[in-house]
Each structure stands twice: as structure tokens, then as C-alpha cells.
Scaffold this motif. Structure first.
Motif, mmCIF file in Angstrom:
data_model
loop_
_atom_site.group_PDB
_atom_site.id
_atom_site.type_symbol
_atom_site.label_atom_id
_atom_site.label_comp_id
_atom_site.label_asym_id
_atom_site.label_seq_id
_atom_site.Cartn_x
_atom_site.Cartn_y
_atom_site.Cartn_z
ATOM 1 N N SER A 114 0.727 -1.208 0.085
ATOM 2 C CA SER A 114 0.077 0.069 0.089
ATOM 3 C C SER A 114 0.904 1.211 0.118
ATOM 4 C CB SER A 114 -0.967 -0.069 1.260
ATOM 5 O OG SER A 114 -0.290 0.061 2.410
ATOM 6 N N ILE A 115 1.932 1.191 0.688
ATOM 7 C CA ILE A 115 3.036 2.219 0.603
ATOM 8 C C ILE A 115 3.640 2.387 -0.716
ATOM 9 C CG2 ILE A 115 5.072 3.146 1.561
ATOM 10 C CD1 ILE A 115 4.415 2.080 4.087
ATOM 11 N N LEU A 116 3.764 1.580 -1.445
ATOM 12 C CA LEU A 116 4.267 1.618 -2.734
ATOM 13 C C LEU A 116 3.148 2.041 -3.560
ATOM 14 C CD1 LEU A 116 6.462 -1.875 -2.982
ATOM 15 C CD2 LEU A 116 7.393 0.451 -2.940
ATOM 16 N N LEU A 117 1.986 1.718 -3.549
ATOM 17 C CA LEU A 117 0.928 2.221 -4.322
ATOM 18 C C LEU A 117 0.629 3.714 -4.138
ATOM 19 C CD1 LEU A 117 -1.763 -0.918 -3.727
ATOM 20 C CD2 LEU A 117 -0.530 0.162 -6.109
ATOM 21 N N PHE A 118 0.933 4.231 -2.956
ATOM 22 C CA PHE A 118 0.634 5.596 -2.611
ATOM 23 C C PHE A 118 1.919 6.242 -3.497
ATOM 24 C CE2 PHE A 118 2.840 8.948 -0.239
ATOM 25 C CZ PHE A 118 2.074 9.663 0.035
ATOM 26 N N VAL A 119 3.108 5.921 -3.239
ATOM 27 C CA VAL A 119 4.488 6.402 -3.998
ATOM 28 C C VAL A 119 4.169 6.381 -5.424
ATOM 29 C CG1 VAL A 119 6.641 6.493 -4.441
ATOM 30 C CG2 VAL A 119 5.707 5.956 -2.131
ATOM 31 N N ALA A 132 4.418 -2.923 -6.912
ATOM 32 C CA ALA A 132 3.212 -2.767 -5.924
ATOM 33 C C ALA A 132 2.161 -3.983 -6.009
ATOM 34 C CB ALA A 132 2.557 -1.448 -5.854
ATOM 35 N N SER A 133 1.774 -4.184 -7.465
ATOM 36 C CA SER A 133 0.812 -4.987 -7.697
ATOM 37 C C SER A 133 1.112 -6.495 -7.426
ATOM 38 C CB SER A 133 0.329 -4.815 -9.115
ATOM 39 O OG SER A 133 -0.318 -3.373 -9.342
ATOM 40 N N ILE A 134 2.519 -6.780 -7.871
ATOM 41 C CA ILE A 134 3.230 -8.116 -7.656
ATOM 42 C C ILE A 134 3.100 -8.330 -6.026
ATOM 43 C CG2 ILE A 134 5.359 -9.409 -7.440
ATOM 44 C CD1 ILE A 134 5.973 -7.640 -10.375
ATOM 45 N N ILE A 135 3.473 -7.400 -5.079
ATOM 46 C CA ILE A 135 3.621 -7.496 -3.759
ATOM 47 C C ILE A 135 2.163 -7.726 -3.323
ATOM 48 C CG2 ILE A 135 4.281 -6.451 -1.690
ATOM 49 C CD1 ILE A 135 6.692 -5.281 -3.212
ATOM 50 N N THR A 136 1.340 -6.980 -3.707
ATOM 51 C CA THR A 136 -0.144 -7.165 -3.453
ATOM 52 C C THR A 136 -0.757 -8.609 -3.519
ATOM 53 O OG1 THR A 136 -0.631 -4.789 -3.693
ATOM 54 C CG2 THR A 136 -2.414 -6.190 -3.598
ATOM 55 N N TYR A 193 -3.642 9.308 -1.548
ATOM 56 C CA TYR A 193 -3.534 9.131 -0.329
ATOM 57 C C TYR A 193 -4.419 8.100 0.406
ATOM 58 C CZ TYR A 193 -0.769 13.482 -0.162
ATOM 59 O OH TYR A 193 0.194 14.424 -0.412
ATOM 60 N N LEU A 194 -5.397 7.612 -0.459
ATOM 61 C CA LEU A 194 -6.198 6.494 -0.066
ATOM 62 C C LEU A 194 -5.554 5.395 0.120
ATOM 63 C CD1 LEU A 194 -8.960 6.615 -2.801
ATOM 64 C CD2 LEU A 194 -9.001 8.099 -0.861
ATOM 65 N N PHE A 195 -4.381 5.186 -0.483
ATOM 66 C CA PHE A 195 -3.548 3.873 -0.064
ATOM 67 C C PHE A 195 -2.674 4.094 0.899
ATOM 68 C CE2 PHE A 195 -5.032 3.156 -4.430
ATOM 69 C CZ PHE A 195 -5.334 2.105 -4.426
ATOM 70 N N LEU A 196 -2.294 5.480 1.420
ATOM 71 C CA LEU A 196 -1.625 5.429 2.630
ATOM 72 C C LEU A 196 -2.280 5.135 3.787
ATOM 73 C CD1 LEU A 196 1.386 6.724 3.526
ATOM 74 C CD2 LEU A 196 0.198 8.940 3.649
ATOM 75 N N PHE A 197 -3.749 5.422 3.684
ATOM 76 C CA PHE A 197 -4.536 5.058 4.725
ATOM 77 C C PHE A 197 -4.463 3.613 4.977
ATOM 78 C CE2 PHE A 197 -5.979 9.407 4.404
ATOM 79 C CZ PHE A 197 -6.045 9.894 5.848
ATOM 80 N N VAL A 198 -4.704 2.877 3.917
ATOM 81 C CA VAL A 198 -4.581 1.410 3.893
ATOM 82 C C VAL A 198 -3.427 0.788 4.724
ATOM 83 C CG1 VAL A 198 -4.167 -0.482 2.413
ATOM 84 C CG2 VAL A 198 -5.870 1.047 1.636
ATOM 85 N N ALA A 199 -2.290 1.481 4.525
ATOM 86 C CA ALA A 199 -1.047 0.974 5.276
ATOM 87 C C ALA A 199 -1.281 1.308 6.933
ATOM 88 C CB ALA A 199 0.138 1.749 4.915
ATOM 89 N N VAL A 200 -2.082 2.440 7.001
ATOM 90 C CA VAL A 200 -2.318 2.772 8.566
ATOM 91 C C VAL A 200 -3.125 1.775 9.268
ATOM 92 C CG1 VAL A 200 -3.162 4.361 10.290
ATOM 93 C CG2 VAL A 200 -1.698 5.259 8.291
ATOM 94 N N PHE A 201 -4.301 1.325 8.579
ATOM 95 C CA PHE A 201 -5.274 0.565 9.158
ATOM 96 C C PHE A 201 -5.081 -0.822 8.920
ATOM 97 C CE2 PHE A 201 -7.638 4.675 8.348
ATOM 98 C CZ PHE A 201 -8.228 4.792 9.622
ATOM 99 N N SER A 202 -4.224 -1.143 8.002
ATOM 100 C CA SER A 202 -3.418 -2.417 8.058
ATOM 101 C C SER A 202 -2.741 -2.917 9.330
ATOM 102 C CB SER A 202 -2.648 -2.770 6.825
ATOM 103 O OG SER A 202 -3.282 -2.739 5.714
#
Length: 437
Positions: A114-119, A132-136, A193-202
Motif C-alpha cells: 500500500s505504501i508503494l501504491l501511494f508512491v 506494488a501489484s506483484i507484492i499485493t 492518499y487513499l492507499f496511505l490510509f490502507v497502510a495505517v489501518f492494516s
């Protein structure tokens, strides 16, 4: 007086039936072990944040970085492709490893992705998006299949269908609620920024998994040491041995199982095409992100009733039911080629989701019926392989056809293909075989 008495007699059973229905649901729910209900809650909370921020806008996010339908289809295929590669090996890992540790690892991999998706969104980098898709995909293979393994290992055989119904209903209810909240919140932020929140809530979701290992220094050393869980995990997941064992199991399986897996393949082709490309239709029609989030919620809502439909999936001829629903779906996919306006897309999307959600538990039931008791574990991972192959193939095939025919004609062609498949199946089932299966 006679008519009044008759009316009373007619209405009384309806009340009893209603009472019976809710008593059955209540009984089924509390028959599920507490640990599995907690896992379903954990899945709900984890998926809620992905629905709230990530999954709802995933294909739109790809379009935000690279606005080309063909490349959207290729990048969207990466996640199911990676899961397809690792799912069978993951089944072997989970047979010999601590599922709690795999869930722990899967969530941390999701944080990284999710951090990689944000960047990737900030930089509009296609390379980072691919990585990021591979890691996901690897994270999904580790986490979601581990949740299912936990449920399968802890559920009693007689209520396994109810247990999985609760699991999938929890997941899809999270998608619906998350997407509806996202329809409001997207007005106050931008997509990356949506994906940055994914990292936080994960990270926050770790606290809902009471079964996860304690994060002491000793535990971390055991997790990451030379001969640790992590070392064994990567050694086993890249092994070819589990794949060989699985294909041997398939070779000796009931031939009817191949038909059931064929339905599984078709289901996931159609399901993934809908989830990825209906939002793209909305983007091309200049709908707001809030409207796209509502469309996503509409597409997930029918799946919430999985908890109920699993109860009644074996009361009718399963294959006939699937074929009739596919016939219905063929018209809806073709109609997407003629859609006009928000209302028509919402109605067609809901109809497609309703049809697919109706056959989802029936297909899983067929796979279970045709699987030998001793091979249930391996066939489960074969089914996961088919699920992800269907998603990958559907995405890539749609992208290629769009290059040749355009998006509208591609939807019409898909409708025609599904119609032909369903029609041939219906003719065979209703004329050559009368026995219920």
C-alpha cells in the motif's frame, strides 16, 4: 365467518415461517465456533479499510496513472497472476506451518504494497505500480488463503457451508459499507492518499487478530532468523513439489469435478471483468468518484446474502440453476454495450452482481460434492488457482478485445459468448439428462 377463519389459517403459517427463518439463522450463527466468528470480524475490519480506500477505486487508480484500457487490463491481471502462481505452494506451506504467522506476514506485506501504491500515484510511476501489484498478489496469497485455511481446519463438516457463508458475507458487507463511506470521503482527498490510509489501518487491524504471535524480541528473532518461519516460508512457496502433487490429485479426480471447475473459471472471468471495467466505463462517462464508489457498493451488495444462500444451495438441480442464471447474465453483459447514463449502469451492474452472487455458493458446493474426502485440501488450492487464472485471463482477454473491437462491442461479444455457452448447456441438461444432481 368461513372466510375470516380461512384468512386466519392462511396467515398463521406465514408468521411461523418468518419465525422459523430467523430462528434458523440465529441457530446457524451461534453454531459457528467463537474463534471463527472472531476471524470473520477480523476479515470484516481488514477488508473494510481496503474497501474504504483501495479496492473501490483500484481500476480507476490504474487509469489515474496510465490512461489506456489495454494497459489497465494488463496491470489489473498482475495481482491474480501472482496469486495463481503462489496459491498452490501456499497450501503446502499452511499444511506444515503456523497459520498465525502467515497471517501476520501477509498483513505486513500489505503494508509494504500500500505504501508503494501511494508512491506510485504521487510519482505516476508505472514501474512502481507493477511492483506494488506483484507484492499485493503475494500478500493476498498469504493472508486471504490463510484465513480460509483457518476456517476450514476449525469448522465442523456439517456446518462448513454456513461457516464459509458467514466469512464471505462479512467480507462483502465490509466492501459495501466501505465503498459507501468512500463515496463521501473521496470528496475531501485525492486518490494516492487513499492507499496511505490502507497502510495505517492494516497495522491497526493486527489488534483484531487475537491469535497472532506476541511481538516480543524473541518472537521476532524466531520469525526472521536463519532457520526461521520466514526462511522456510520462502523455501516452500517456491517449491515445485506441491504443484506436482496437486496435478496427480487432479488426474485421479471425478470427471464431474472438471465441469464444476469450468463453472468456477467462467464465474471469475465475468466477475473480474465487471469489477475492473464497469468502473472504467463510469470514468469514460465522466462520472464523479463518489458515483463510482456507489456503483462499486451496488456490485458487492448482493454478495452479502451468501450467509443465507449457502443454506439452500442444495435444494435444486445445481447445474441447471447455474446455466439459467448464466443465460440471464449474457443479456446483461450485452446491455453494457448499449448503456446510457448513470441509472442504466447502476441497474445493469446490480443485475450482474445479483446473478453472479446467486451462483457463487452453488459452484463451491459442486466442487465440494465432486471432491474426494482425502483430497479436499489440494482441490481447495486447485480451485484458488482456477479463481485467479479466470480473473487474470478475463482481464487480459478483455483488454485485447477492446483494442480490436472497442469497449462497447467487447461487452456485446462477451454477452454472445456466455449466451452460447449457457444455451448449449441448457439443451444438454434439459433434454439428455433428467436426473437431479
Amino acid at each position: 365467518m368461513y372466510f375470516m377463519k380461512k384468512e386466519i389459517q392462511n396467515t398463521a403459517p406465514q408468521k411461523n415461517n418468518k419465525t422459523w427463518f430467523f430462528s434458523v439463522i440465529k441457530k446457524d450463527f451461534f453454531s459457528i465456533p467463537t474463534s471463527i466468528r472472531m476471524i470473520s470480524l477480523s476479515v470484516f475490519l481488514f477488508v473494510l479499510w481496503w474497501a474504504l480506500w483501495g479496492d473501490t477505486f483500484f481500476s480507476v487508480y490504474i487509469a489515474y496513472i496510465i490512461d489506456n484500457v489495454f494497459w489497465i487490463s494488463i496491470i489489473a491481471a498482475i495481482i491474480p497472476f501472482v496469486r495463481m502462481i503462489f496459491d498452490i505452494g501456499m497450501g503446502e506451506v499452511e499444511d506444515h506451518s503456523d497459520i498465525k504467522s502467515i497471517i501476520f506476514l501477509g498483513k505486513w506485506i500489505y503494508v509494504i504494497s500500500s505504501i508503494l501504491l501511494f508512491v506510485a500515484g504521487i510519482e505516476k510511476s508505472v514501474i512502481l505500480l507493477v511492483v506494488a501489484s506483484i507484492i499485493t498478489g503475494l500478500a493476498g496469497a498469504a493472508l486471504l488463503t490463510s484465513y480460509q485455511s483457518f476456517i476450514r481446519n476449525n469448522a465442523q463438516k456439517e456446518n462448513r457451508s454456513t461457516v464459509f457463508g458467514l466469512y464471505f458475507s462479512s467480507m462483502n458487507l465490509a466492501y459495501v459499507i466501505g465503498a459507501l463511506i468512500a463515496a463521501v470521503l473521496i470528496q475531501y482527498t485525492t486518490l494516492p492518499y487513499l492507499f496511505l490510509f490502507v497502510a495505517v489501518f492494516s497495522v491497526i487491524s493486527f489488534f483484531t487478530d487475537k491469535k497472532l504471535p506476541n511481538l516480543s524480541k524473541k518472537k521476532i528473532r524466531e520469525f526472521m532468523g536463519k532457520e526461521s518461519f520466514l526462511h522456510n516460508f520462502f523455501r516452500q512457496i517456491f517449491s515445485i513439489a506441491p504443484i506436482k502433487k496437486t496435478f496427480v490429485t487432479l488426474k485421479n479426480a471425478d470427471k464431474k469435478l472438471y465441469n464444476a471447475l469450468g463453472f468456477e473459471l467462467l464465474f471469475n472471468i465475468l466477475n473480474y471483468i465487471g469489477l475492473i471495467f464497469i468502473p472504467i466505463i463510469a470514468v469514460q462517462s465522466h462520472f464523479s468518484l463518489s458515483v463510482i464508489a456507489i456503483i462499486f457498493a451496488i456490485m458487492r451488495f448482493p454478495y452479502v446474502i451468501d450467509f443465507f444462500t449457502w443454506e439452500f444451495a442444495d435444494k435444486y438441480s445445481k447445474r441447471k440453476f447455474i446455466l439459467i442464471v448464466l443465460l440471464f447474465l449474457s443479456f446483461l453483459f450485452a446491455l453494457l454495450g448499449f448503456r446510457d447514463g448513470v441509472g442504466s449502469i447502476m441497474i445493469i451492474s446490480f443485475g450482474i452482481a445479483l446473478g453472479l452472487s446467486a451462483i457463487r455458493p452453488v459452484i463451491s458446493w459442486l466442487v465440494s460434492d465432486y471432491t474426494d474426502a482425502g483430497a479436499s485440501g489440494k482441490i481447495t488450492w486447485v480451485q484458488e488457482f482456477v479463481v485467479n487464472f479466470g480473473s487474470m485471463f478475463g482481464s487480459v482477454a478483455f483488454g485485447v478485445l477492446t483494442l480490436i473491437l472497442g469497449m462497447n462491442n467487447t461487452f456485446i461479444l462477451i454477452g454472445i459468448i456466455v449466451f452460447i455457452i449457457a444455451l448449449i448447456g441448457i439443451i444438454r441438461r434439459f433434454h439428455l439428462f433428467q436426473k437431479k444432481i
